[in-house]
Structures are given as C-alpha cells and as structure tokens.
Design a protein around this motif. Structure first.
Motif, PDB file in Angstrom:
ATOM      1  N   LEU A  57      65.402  51.940  -0.067  1.00 25.39           N
ATOM      2  CA  LEU A  57      66.836  51.972  -0.330  1.00 25.39           C
ATOM      3  C   LEU A  57      67.537  52.527   0.904  1.00 25.39           C
ATOM      4  CD1 LEU A  57      69.469  51.979  -1.996  1.00 25.39           C
ATOM      5  CD2 LEU A  57      68.695  54.131  -3.059  1.00 25.39           C
ATOM      6  N   ALA A  58      68.240  51.663   1.634  1.00 24.18           N
ATOM      7  CA  ALA A  58      68.993  52.073   2.822  1.00 24.18           C
ATOM      8  C   ALA A  58      70.472  52.125   2.463  1.00 24.18           C
ATOM      9  CB  ALA A  58      68.762  51.089   3.964  1.00 24.18           C
ATOM     10  N   THR A  59      71.148  53.196   2.868  1.00 25.16           N
ATOM     11  CA  THR A  59      72.522  53.423   2.419  1.00 25.16           C
ATOM     12  C   THR A  59      73.443  53.898   3.541  1.00 25.16           C
ATOM     13  OG1 THR A  59      72.357  55.772   1.886  1.00 25.16           O
ATOM     14  CG2 THR A  59      71.512  54.219   0.236  1.00 25.16           C
ATOM     15  N   ALA A  60      74.723  54.010   3.190  1.00 24.15           N
ATOM     16  CA  ALA A  60      75.735  54.493   4.132  1.00 24.15           C
ATOM     17  C   ALA A  60      75.658  55.996   4.355  1.00 24.15           C
ATOM     18  CB  ALA A  60      77.127  54.107   3.640  1.00 24.15           C
ATOM     19  N   SER A  61      74.770  56.684   3.662  1.00 26.00           N
ATOM     20  CA  SER A  61      74.581  58.113   3.938  1.00 26.00           C
ATOM     21  C   SER A  61      73.948  58.322   5.309  1.00 26.00           C
ATOM     22  CB  SER A  61      73.707  58.760   2.858  1.00 26.00           C
ATOM     23  OG  SER A  61      74.389  58.807   1.630  1.00 26.00           O
ATOM     24  N   SER A  62      73.261  57.303   5.810  1.00 22.06           N
ATOM     25  CA  SER A  62      72.559  57.419   7.095  1.00 22.06           C
ATOM     26  C   SER A  62      73.220  56.629   8.219  1.00 22.06           C
ATOM     27  CB  SER A  62      71.111  56.934   6.939  1.00 22.06           C
ATOM     28  OG  SER A  62      70.424  57.687   5.971  1.00 22.06           O
ATOM     29  N   PHE A  63      74.044  55.637   7.872  1.00 23.18           N
ATOM     30  CA  PHE A  63      74.640  54.770   8.888  1.00 23.18           C
ATOM     31  C   PHE A  63      76.087  54.425   8.527  1.00 23.18           C
ATOM     32  CE2 PHE A  63      70.118  53.794   8.403  1.00 23.18           C
ATOM     33  CZ  PHE A  63      69.638  54.028   9.685  1.00 23.18           C
ATOM     34  N   TYR A  64      76.871  54.109   9.555  1.00 24.45           N
ATOM     35  CA  TYR A  64      78.247  53.683   9.340  1.00 24.45           C
ATOM     36  C   TYR A  64      78.373  52.158   9.267  1.00 24.45           C
ATOM     37  CZ  TYR A  64      79.705  58.444  10.487  1.00 24.45           C
ATOM     38  OH  TYR A  64      79.881  59.808  10.485  1.00 24.45           O
ATOM     39  N   GLU A  65      77.471  51.438   9.949  1.00 24.28           N
ATOM     40  CA  GLU A  65      77.569  49.978  10.029  1.00 24.28           C
ATOM     41  C   GLU A  65      76.571  49.316   9.079  1.00 24.28           C
ATOM     42  OE1 GLU A  65      76.212  51.715  12.593  1.00 24.28           O
ATOM     43  OE2 GLU A  65      77.987  52.214  13.775  1.00 24.28           O
ATOM     44  N   ARG A  66      76.998  48.224   8.461  1.00 22.47           N
ATOM     45  CA  ARG A  66      76.121  47.500   7.544  1.00 22.47           C
ATOM     46  C   ARG A  66      74.908  46.917   8.253  1.00 22.47           C
ATOM     47  NH1 ARG A  66      77.272  45.778   2.331  1.00 22.47           N
ATOM     48  NH2 ARG A  66      79.057  46.871   1.442  1.00 22.47           N
ATOM     49  N   GLU A  67      75.096  46.491   9.494  1.00 22.87           N
ATOM     50  CA  GLU A  67      73.955  45.933  10.217  1.00 22.87           C
ATOM     51  C   GLU A  67      72.827  46.952  10.340  1.00 22.87           C
ATOM     52  OE1 GLU A  67      77.418  43.404  11.245  1.00 22.87           O
ATOM     53  OE2 GLU A  67      77.085  45.560  11.060  1.00 22.87           O
ATOM     54  N   SER A  68      73.190  48.198  10.642  1.00 21.51           N
ATOM     55  CA  SER A  68      72.178  49.255  10.769  1.00 21.51           C
ATOM     56  C   SER A  68      71.516  49.549   9.434  1.00 21.51           C
ATOM     57  CB  SER A  68      72.823  50.537  11.319  1.00 21.51           C
ATOM     58  OG  SER A  68      73.325  50.329  12.620  1.00 21.51           O
ATOM     59  N   ILE A  69      72.286  49.456   8.363  1.00 22.03           N
ATOM     60  CA  ILE A  69      71.744  49.696   7.018  1.00 22.03           C
ATOM     61  C   ILE A  69      70.699  48.635   6.674  1.00 22.03           C
ATOM     62  CG2 ILE A  69      72.313  49.747   4.554  1.00 22.03           C
ATOM     63  CD1 ILE A  69      75.072  50.909   5.387  1.00 22.03           C
ATOM     64  N   VAL A  70      71.034  47.374   6.922  1.00 21.26           N
ATOM     65  CA  VAL A  70      70.092  46.289   6.621  1.00 21.26           C
ATOM     66  C   VAL A  70      68.855  46.393   7.504  1.00 21.26           C
ATOM     67  CG1 VAL A  70      69.738  43.787   6.676  1.00 21.26           C
ATOM     68  CG2 VAL A  70      71.869  44.732   5.745  1.00 21.26           C
ATOM     69  N   GLN A  71      69.043  46.684   8.787  1.00 22.43           N
ATOM     70  CA  GLN A  71      67.895  46.836   9.682  1.00 22.43           C
ATOM     71  C   GLN A  71      66.977  47.968   9.222  1.00 22.43           C
ATOM     72  OE1 GLN A  71      70.144  47.180  13.407  1.00 22.43           O
ATOM     73  NE2 GLN A  71      69.247  45.249  14.104  1.00 22.43           N
ATOM     74  N   SER A  72      67.575  49.053   8.746  1.00 26.11           N
ATOM     75  CA  SER A  72      66.773  50.170   8.235  1.00 26.11           C
ATOM     76  C   SER A  72      65.964  49.746   7.013  1.00 26.11           C
ATOM     77  CB  SER A  72      67.682  51.348   7.873  1.00 26.11           C
ATOM     78  OG  SER A  72      66.949  52.404   7.296  1.00 26.11           O
ATOM     79  N   ALA A  73      66.584  48.968   6.121  1.00 23.71           N
ATOM     80  CA  ALA A  73      65.874  48.480   4.927  1.00 23.71           C
ATOM     81  C   ALA A  73      64.666  47.632   5.328  1.00 23.71           C
ATOM     82  CB  ALA A  73      66.819  47.669   4.051  1.00 23.71           C
ATOM     83  N   ILE A  74      64.842  46.822   6.361  1.00 25.75           N
ATOM     84  CA  ILE A  74      63.739  45.974   6.839  1.00 25.75           C
ATOM     85  C   ILE A  74      62.626  46.838   7.429  1.00 25.75           C
ATOM     86  CG2 ILE A  74      63.076  44.191   8.502  1.00 25.75           C
ATOM     87  CD1 ILE A  74      65.967  43.082   8.199  1.00 25.75           C
ATOM     88  N   GLU A  75      63.009  47.818   8.245  1.00 28.67           N
ATOM     89  CA  GLU A  75      62.013  48.694   8.870  1.00 28.67           C
ATOM     90  C   GLU A  75      61.246  49.511   7.831  1.00 28.67           C
ATOM     91  OE1 GLU A  75      64.343  50.972  11.582  1.00 28.67           O
ATOM     92  OE2 GLU A  75      64.786  49.235  12.877  1.00 28.67           O
ATOM     93  N   GLU A  76      61.975  50.051   6.853  1.00 29.93           N
ATOM     94  CA  GLU A  76      61.314  50.831   5.807  1.00 29.93           C
ATOM     95  C   GLU A  76      60.419  49.944   4.942  1.00 29.93           C
ATOM     96  OE1 GLU A  76      61.246  54.173   5.462  1.00 29.93           O
ATOM     97  OE2 GLU A  76      62.245  54.045   7.411  1.00 29.93           O
ATOM     98  N   SER A  77      60.807  48.695   4.766  1.00 30.40           N
ATOM     99  CA  SER A  77      59.995  47.759   3.985  1.00 30.40           C
ATOM    100  C   SER A  77      58.698  47.415   4.708  1.00 30.40           C
ATOM    101  CB  SER A  77      60.792  46.474   3.701  1.00 30.40           C
ATOM    102  OG  SER A  77      61.900  46.741   2.864  1.00 30.40           O
TER     103      SER A  77
END
Length: 224
Positions: A133-153
């Motif tokens: 679960l990647a959220t705006a608590s860690s990033f301001y931009e949606r692109e970074s949020i999605v990239q984080s979800a991919i990396e964590e996956s």
C-alpha cells in the motif's frame, strides 16, 4: 510474462470520493484555512499531502511535516466518524480482488490519500490488507506513489514485473499511468470522463467490477 495490477482506492475500489472530500474540507476549515476548492484539478498534484501543503503554505509561513502528520490524524478521525453511516465498496471490488488472487495475479494499492484514511477504508470494506500500500503520506506526486507500489510489490512477490496495469477512476490516474509508460483500465460512470478517455484512446473502461470475466479479459489483453 509477469504482470502486476495496481489499484487506486477512492472511487476505484471504495465508494468514498465524496466522503473523503467532505472530510478534507472540514478539517481544512478546522485548521483555520480556506476549504477545498471544488475544482481539484487546479492543484499541482492530486494527492492529500500536496493539496494540504499547497493550501497551508499559501496562507501561512510555518509549514513543517509535523503539521501534515497532525492533519492526517484529524482527517482519519473525521473519516472514521463518517463511517457510522456506512461505506461501500465499488460493486464487485472485493470479489474481483479475490479472483485476481485465485488466478495468481499479484496486485497492490497506490492512492493519493494519506495512509491512515486509506487503510481504514480498505479495512472497513473488507478488502485485502496483506498487499503493498503506497500512499501520499510518503510522497507528494502520484507517479512516485505508483512507482513505490511497484517496488514494494517486487519485494513482496519476489519478482520483477514486465507489465504493470493501473486501475483508476480519475483523469489524474490515467495521466500518471501514461507518464510512467504503464497500461490503464478505467472505473467510472462519469460521462465527461468517459468522453475524455475515449478521446485519449483508452479502450478499457468499466462502471464497476460486476463482470469480472470481462475485466479479466481486459487485463489479459495487455499480455503479449
């Protein structure tokens, strides 16, 4: 081929867009700030963290990350209080996620919401909580949020993905997928958004998850 499916939450899996916006507006006002603009496209990034920071720093000069954390806690409490009236999943969402799991297709969440409100919504709707679960608590931009979800996956599922398919209900979701070179499937009933996505040649758009076979076919269509 190794495929990952990444889901937005509000409006995509949980029927909570109006609830979230109302809560966000009320907490802004409680902080002594102007409320949320009805035209959310005016903000640089459509995320809780960025929108709050944009509004706060436009009126005050004492911004700190601690203030953002305080806002997140107040927002979560406000949203949780609104759960008393009940919240719903987007029709068929839970069953569709279970179907993905049964088919061995890994998935994750990437949301413009802060973490705590997002987790509460997933939990209240009975959606799986054991996936990234990647959220705006860690990033301001949606692109970074999605990239984080991919990396964590990649860590969670111990594999690299050759294809990522994003599910979303907003124009910011499709733009994020496009910016990252990812595939996209829309979930909406909004006629204006349907028209806009049609103009962008987005071929797979569904009202909800009622026809899981058709949506799985759409997911499979991105396979080589």
């Amino acid at each position: 081929m190794s495929v990952l499916v990444v889901f937005d939450i509000d409006g995509t899996l949980t029927d909570t867009v109006s609830l979230h916006r109302k809560a966000f507006h009320e907490v802004l006002v409680s902080f002594g700030l102007p409320g949320l603009s009805p035209e959310v496209k005016e903000y640089k990034h459509h995320t809780d963290s960025n929108i709050f920071k944009e509004i706060y720093t436009s009126f005050r000069a004492d911004w700190t990350e601690e203030i953002s954390k305080k806002f997140e806690k107040e927002l979560a409490l406000n949203i949780k209080d609104k759960f008393q009236n009940g919240i719903s999943e987007i029709s068929g969402a839970k069953f569709f996620l279970e179907r993905l799991r049964s088919e061995g297709i890994p998935f994750a969440y990437a949301t413009g919401s802060f973490y705590e409100p997002a987790f509460l919504k997933l939990k209240d709707c009975g959606l799986p909580l054991d996936v990234p679960l990647a959220t705006a608590s860690s990033f301001y931009e949606r692109e970074s949020i999605v990239q984080s979800a991919i990396e964590e996956s990649s860590k969670k599922y111990s594999k690299q993905f050759s294809k990522t398919i994003c599910f979303g209900d907003g124009i910011w979701d499709s733009k994020t997928a496009k910016n990252l070179g990812l595939e996209f499937i829309g979930i909406t009933e909004d006629p204006n958004l349907l028209s806009e996505w049609k103009d962008q040649n987005i071929l797979h758009v569904f009202r909800d998850y009622s026809d899981e076979f058709l949506i799985l076919s759409a997911v499979s269509s991105f396979y080589p």
